[in-house]
Write a protein that holds these residues in place. Structure first.
Motif, mmCIF file in Angstrom:
data_model
loop_
_atom_site.group_PDB
_atom_site.id
_atom_site.type_symbol
_atom_site.label_atom_id
_atom_site.label_comp_id
_atom_site.label_asym_id
_atom_site.label_seq_id
_atom_site.Cartn_x
_atom_site.Cartn_y
_atom_site.Cartn_z
ATOM 1 N N THR A 100 -75.841 102.086 22.822
ATOM 2 C CA THR A 100 -74.819 101.050 23.064
ATOM 3 C C THR A 100 -73.557 101.468 22.322
ATOM 4 O O THR A 100 -73.631 102.217 21.348
ATOM 5 C CB THR A 100 -75.263 99.657 22.553
ATOM 6 N N VAL A 140 -78.143 105.190 32.749
ATOM 7 C CA VAL A 140 -78.927 104.085 33.327
ATOM 8 C C VAL A 140 -78.382 102.726 32.880
ATOM 9 O O VAL A 140 -78.650 101.719 33.504
ATOM 10 C CB VAL A 140 -80.434 104.195 33.005
ATOM 11 N N GLY A 141 -77.637 102.732 31.776
ATOM 12 C CA GLY A 141 -77.020 101.479 31.324
ATOM 13 C C GLY A 141 -75.723 101.251 32.086
ATOM 14 O O GLY A 141 -75.221 102.145 32.757
ATOM 15 N N ASN A 160 -73.337 99.633 27.569
ATOM 16 C CA ASN A 160 -74.645 100.268 27.494
ATOM 17 C C ASN A 160 -74.493 101.703 27.987
ATOM 18 O O ASN A 160 -74.169 101.941 29.148
ATOM 19 C CB ASN A 160 -75.628 99.476 28.379
ATOM 20 N N SER A 200 -76.933 104.134 27.708
ATOM 21 C CA SER A 200 -78.248 104.790 27.742
ATOM 22 C C SER A 200 -78.279 105.914 28.771
ATOM 23 O O SER A 200 -77.845 105.746 29.911
ATOM 24 C CB SER A 200 -79.331 103.752 28.070
HETATM 25 C C1 LIG Z 1 -79.347 99.420 28.472
HETATM 26 O O1 LIG Z 1 -79.781 99.763 29.750
HETATM 27 C C2 LIG Z 1 -81.157 100.165 29.838
HETATM 28 C C3 LIG Z 1 -81.413 100.623 31.270
HETATM 29 O O2 LIG Z 1 -81.066 99.644 32.193
HETATM 30 C C4 LIG Z 1 -82.015 99.012 29.434
HETATM 31 O O3 LIG Z 1 -83.379 99.384 29.472
HETATM 32 C C5 LIG Z 1 -81.650 98.580 28.029
HETATM 33 O O4 LIG Z 1 -82.407 97.459 27.662
HETATM 34 C C6 LIG Z 1 -80.165 98.296 27.930
HETATM 35 N N1 LIG Z 1 -79.846 98.049 26.551
HETATM 36 C C7 LIG Z 1 -79.281 96.927 26.125
HETATM 37 C C8 LIG Z 1 -79.036 96.838 24.665
HETATM 38 O O5 LIG Z 1 -78.977 96.032 26.887
#
Ligand SMILES: *[C@@H]1O[C@H](CO)[C@@H](O)[C@H](O)[C@H]1NC(C)=O
Length: 387
Positions: free
Chosen positions: A47, A102-103, A109, A111
């Protein structure tokens, strides 16, 4: 409203506006280290924040690069050496097509998923945000070290206690993984029961899958292996088993019977003790009844005249009765209690002593107030004495 008051309100308003958005810094929160199974995928949780107003996905650009190139970003752009970039052509050949964000950048986000993890992916990676025509930042202090490994770990197969024939038994198969987009599958050989699958995020980029199988063990399951097979994305399956030692119902009886026998023995022993105690009482009452026939009074007169040296003073009949009625009012004691009570008043236990009359002698009427209450006890004594 006065002008200082208005100013104060304006400040509060500014602060409220400022706190979540405008006043944020460039920060990133990335898991520092993650282990990735080759052939599988890995999602690196990330993040980030940036100063200024909240921006939409389209206004933000995210990119990942190798830590070792952090001082040569312009060269990276020229040589297409990113490991992730919006434009695939900017990505180093060996990562092309294997990485994606993916985020959602709009939700801060960042990720990153690396698919089909290769041996040579072991490295340290960092994230960078660009706000086109506005600002950019490399978060060089929040990087992730990816360590790859080749051998798929065996699943953990557990259950509590040995299964019992005919009653439901629960066996669990658990694995950790890093690839939520392509989760490993867990199967239980040829068992037809449908397992319950639990999938949860256990933090630091790791996920846990648990397959919970409930089945009714049968005799034929005894000494067989219950096998859980895990198939990681892109790997050959890995198995692990537990051996089942099915306890049949007869086996349980083998446990129950000795317990019952032990308890039974204890009860019988206790009963015997009780009987012995009653016998003592009966004997005492017998001794007493002999005294009531006049033997005691004659004996007493004789010993008073002719007392042996060192012998204790004898009790008078009334003393004796008082003792006995006290004695009988006590709760039912153990034989040893009786012994002590008896000896305390009569050192030589073998000498016949008169006591309260037994109800089967018809002298009851001569001691109606003091001994009548004991009549029932004596009757009981006889009942138990015949046992
Ligand atoms: C960020 O995105 C990923 C993939 O969609 C998800 O698994 C994760 O929980 C997200 N992180 C936050 C902090 O929202």
């Amino acid at each position: 409203m006065s002008s200082p008051g208005r100013l104060w309100l304006f400040c509060l308003y500014l602060q409220a506006l400022c706190a979540p958005a405008i006043c944020e810094e460039w920060t990133a929160d990335v898991v520092p280290e993650i282990r990735a199974l080759t052939g599988s995928c890995v999602v690196i949780p990330c993040t980030f924040t940036y100063p200024g107003i909240q921006r939409a996905d389209s206004q933000l650009r995210g990119m990942w690069f190798k830590d070792k190139y952090k001082h040569e970003l312009t060269r990276l752009k020229h040589e297409n050496k990113f490991i992730y970039y919006e434009d695939q052509s900017m990505i180093e050949e060996s990562f092309r097509g294997r990485t994606k964000l993916v985020g959602s950048l709009g939700k801060k986000n960042c990720s990153l998923e690396i698919d089909d993890v290769k041996d040579h992916d072991t490295d340290k990676y960092c994230y960078r945000t660009e706000i086109p025509e506005h600002d950019k930042y490399s978060y060089n202090h929040a990087c992730v070290t990816v360590n790859t490994y080749k051998d798929a770990p065996k699943p953990r197969v557990t259950h509590q206690g040995d299964p019992i024939e005919g009653s439901p038994h629960i066996v669990m198969c658990t694995i950790d993984h890093t690839c939520p987009s392509n989760i490993p599958t867990l199967t239980w050989g040829d068992r037809t029961e449908k397992p319950v699958i639990e999938h949860k995020d256990i933090g630091q980029g790791k996920w846990e899958i648990m397959s919970i199988l409930t089945f009714i063990p049968e005799k034929k399951d005894d000494h067989t292996d219950l096998t859980c097979t895990v198939e990681y994305h892109g790997k050959t399956p890995v198995k692990n088993s537990v051996r089942l030692y099915v306890k049949s119902k007869e086996n349980i009886l083998y446990i129950v019977i000795p317990v019952v026998a032990a308890v039974g023995t204890a009860v019988i022993f206790g009963g015997l003790c009780l009987v012995m105690m009653k016998k003592y009482k009966k004997r005492i009452s017998e001794l007493q009844s002999r005294g009531d026939n006049g033997i005691w009074s004659r004996l007493s007169r004789m010993t008073r005249r002719n007392r042996p040296a060192g012998h204790r003073d004898e009790l008078s009949p009334s003393d004796s009765r008082a003792f006995w009625s006290r004695f009988s009012r006590r709760p039912q004691g153990t034989p040893s209690n009786l012994g002590v009570g008896y000896r305390a008043n009569n050192e030589t236990a073998n000498i016949s002593k008169p006591r309260c009359p037994s109800p089967d002698r018809n002298i009851k009427s001569s001691y109606p107030s003091k001994c009548g209450s004991n009549a029932g006890n004596y009757a009981d004594d006889n009942v138990y004495g015949n046992m």
